[in-house]
Scaffold this active site. Structure first.
Site, PDB file in Angstrom:
ATOM      1  N   GLY A 151       0.834  -1.191   0.000  1.00 23.10           N
ATOM      2  CA  GLY A 151       0.000   0.000   0.000  1.00 23.10           C
ATOM      3  C   GLY A 151       0.866   1.237   0.000  1.00 23.10           C
ATOM      4  O   GLY A 151       2.024   1.201   0.426  1.00 23.10           O
ATOM      5  N   GLN A 202       3.206   9.959   1.476  1.00 21.53           N
ATOM      6  CA  GLN A 202       4.481   9.237   1.577  1.00 21.53           C
ATOM      7  C   GLN A 202       5.432   9.596   0.435  1.00 21.53           C
ATOM      8  O   GLN A 202       6.631   9.363   0.517  1.00 21.53           O
ATOM      9  CB  GLN A 202       4.251   7.714   1.558  1.00 21.53           C
ATOM     10  CG  GLN A 202       3.493   7.209   2.759  1.00 21.53           C
ATOM     11  CD  GLN A 202       3.396   5.698   2.739  1.00 21.53           C
ATOM     12  OE1 GLN A 202       2.477   5.129   2.170  1.00 21.53           O
ATOM     13  NE2 GLN A 202       4.366   5.029   3.347  1.00 21.53           N
ATOM     14  N   CYS A 256       6.008  -0.005   7.686  1.00 23.71           N
ATOM     15  CA  CYS A 256       5.684   1.135   6.832  1.00 23.71           C
ATOM     16  C   CYS A 256       6.906   1.488   5.977  1.00 23.71           C
ATOM     17  O   CYS A 256       8.026   1.482   6.481  1.00 23.71           O
ATOM     18  CB  CYS A 256       5.290   2.324   7.704  1.00 23.71           C
ATOM     19  SG  CYS A 256       4.881   3.794   6.759  1.00 23.71           S
ATOM     20  N   LEU A 257       6.665   1.824   4.719  1.00 21.06           N
ATOM     21  CA  LEU A 257       7.777   2.174   3.816  1.00 21.06           C
ATOM     22  C   LEU A 257       8.530   3.410   4.301  1.00 21.06           C
ATOM     23  O   LEU A 257       9.694   3.593   3.965  1.00 21.06           O
ATOM     24  CB  LEU A 257       7.249   2.411   2.395  1.00 21.06           C
ATOM     25  CG  LEU A 257       6.654   1.184   1.692  1.00 21.06           C
ATOM     26  CD1 LEU A 257       6.020   1.579   0.363  1.00 21.06           C
ATOM     27  CD2 LEU A 257       7.709   0.114   1.486  1.00 21.06           C
ATOM     28  N   HIS A 262      -4.211   1.495   7.741  1.00 21.28           N
ATOM     29  CA  HIS A 262      -2.857   2.053   7.758  1.00 21.28           C
ATOM     30  C   HIS A 262      -2.738   3.205   6.753  1.00 21.28           C
ATOM     31  O   HIS A 262      -2.210   4.274   7.080  1.00 21.28           O
ATOM     32  CB  HIS A 262      -1.858   0.935   7.433  1.00 21.28           C
ATOM     33  CG  HIS A 262      -0.427   1.353   7.395  1.00 21.28           C
ATOM     34  ND1 HIS A 262       0.506   0.926   8.305  1.00 21.28           N
ATOM     35  CD2 HIS A 262       0.246   2.174   6.536  1.00 21.28           C
ATOM     36  CE1 HIS A 262       1.686   1.466   8.019  1.00 21.28           C
ATOM     37  NE2 HIS A 262       1.557   2.224   6.945  1.00 21.28           N
ATOM     38  N   GLU A 263      -3.249   2.993   5.533  1.00 21.06           N
ATOM     39  CA  GLU A 263      -3.095   4.012   4.490  1.00 21.06           C
ATOM     40  C   GLU A 263      -4.000   5.222   4.745  1.00 21.06           C
ATOM     41  O   GLU A 263      -3.601   6.358   4.491  1.00 21.06           O
ATOM     42  CB  GLU A 263      -3.352   3.419   3.099  1.00 21.06           C
ATOM     43  CG  GLU A 263      -2.445   2.248   2.711  1.00 21.06           C
ATOM     44  CD  GLU A 263      -0.955   2.503   2.884  1.00 21.06           C
ATOM     45  OE1 GLU A 263      -0.519   3.669   2.835  1.00 21.06           O
ATOM     46  OE2 GLU A 263      -0.220   1.517   3.095  1.00 21.06           O
ATOM     47  N   HIS A 287      -2.394   7.520   7.100  1.00 14.24           N
ATOM     48  CA  HIS A 287      -1.370   8.369   6.467  1.00 14.24           C
ATOM     49  C   HIS A 287      -1.979   9.691   5.984  1.00 14.24           C
ATOM     50  O   HIS A 287      -1.323  10.728   6.018  1.00 14.24           O
ATOM     51  CB  HIS A 287      -0.738   7.660   5.270  1.00 14.24           C
ATOM     52  CG  HIS A 287       0.467   6.819   5.602  1.00 14.24           C
ATOM     53  ND1 HIS A 287       1.586   7.339   6.215  1.00 14.24           N
ATOM     54  CD2 HIS A 287       0.734   5.510   5.377  1.00 14.24           C
ATOM     55  CE1 HIS A 287       2.489   6.363   6.355  1.00 14.24           C
ATOM     56  NE2 HIS A 287       1.995   5.252   5.866  1.00 14.24           N
TER      57      HIS A 287
HETATM   58 NI    NI Z   1       2.860   3.382   5.841  1.00 13.94          NI
END
Ligand code: NI
Length: 168
Positions: free
Chosen positions: A46, A51, A93-94, A135-136, A139
């Protein structure tokens, strides 16, 4: 399609609230293609626009994490309208590489959004899909998964993350 640079914690941009999208134009469509490319290349399941430095309410996801699925989901202005049950699973998380922590989330969710074709979508998801959606969407409100940890655990982690950013 182009791969976009991902911002890392503690970038102040990933702490900001994203703005509602009011028009789904060609520029946004190209940006979405780039987000999908960036997610698969990361690789991730995702990605939310902040991000990659864009404070717009758009997320892309694919629980398979595999480009070959050919089924990336694109959600514009997504809203969590219902959540049920609780389940704890490891999450990462990225924006915070090499960190996975157990996080409690709704087991099942209902999300309302718009697709890139401007049609309204009602999406019901459970387990991994539900977790990625939560999660997204977080963000888009400047919330990171570490914010769901206990205060003590979060303080310890923050100290550790700060240290690793200094390189010592
Ligand atoms: Ni994330």
């Amino acid at each position: 399609m182009a791969k976009l640079p991902i911002l890392f914690y503690p970038s102040p941009i990933i702490r900001k609230k994203s703005a509602l999208i009011t028009s789904i134009d060609g520029e946004l469509q190209r940006f979405i293609d780039d987000m999908v490319e960036t997610m698969y290349a990361a690789p991730g399941m995702g990605l939310a626009a902040p991000q990659v430095g864009a404070l717009k309410r758009v997320i892309v996801l694919d629980p398979s994490g595999d480009r070959a699925s050919g089924r990336p989901m694109v959600l514009i202005n997504p809203v969590l309208v219902a959540g049920e049950g609780q389940i704890v699973e490891e999450e990462g998380c990225l924006c915070i590489p090499d960190l996975n922590e157990p996080i409690s989330r709704f087991k099942q969710v209902v999300v309302k959004a718009y697709g890139r074709n401007e049609k309204e979508i009602i999406l019901e998801g459970a387990d991994l899909l539900a977790r990625i959606l939560q999660h997204e969407i977080d963000h888009l409100n400047g919330i990171l998964f570490i914010d769901h940890l206990s205060t003590a655990k979060r303080l310890l982690l923050k100290r550790r993350l700060k240290k690793s950013n200094r390189g010592d």
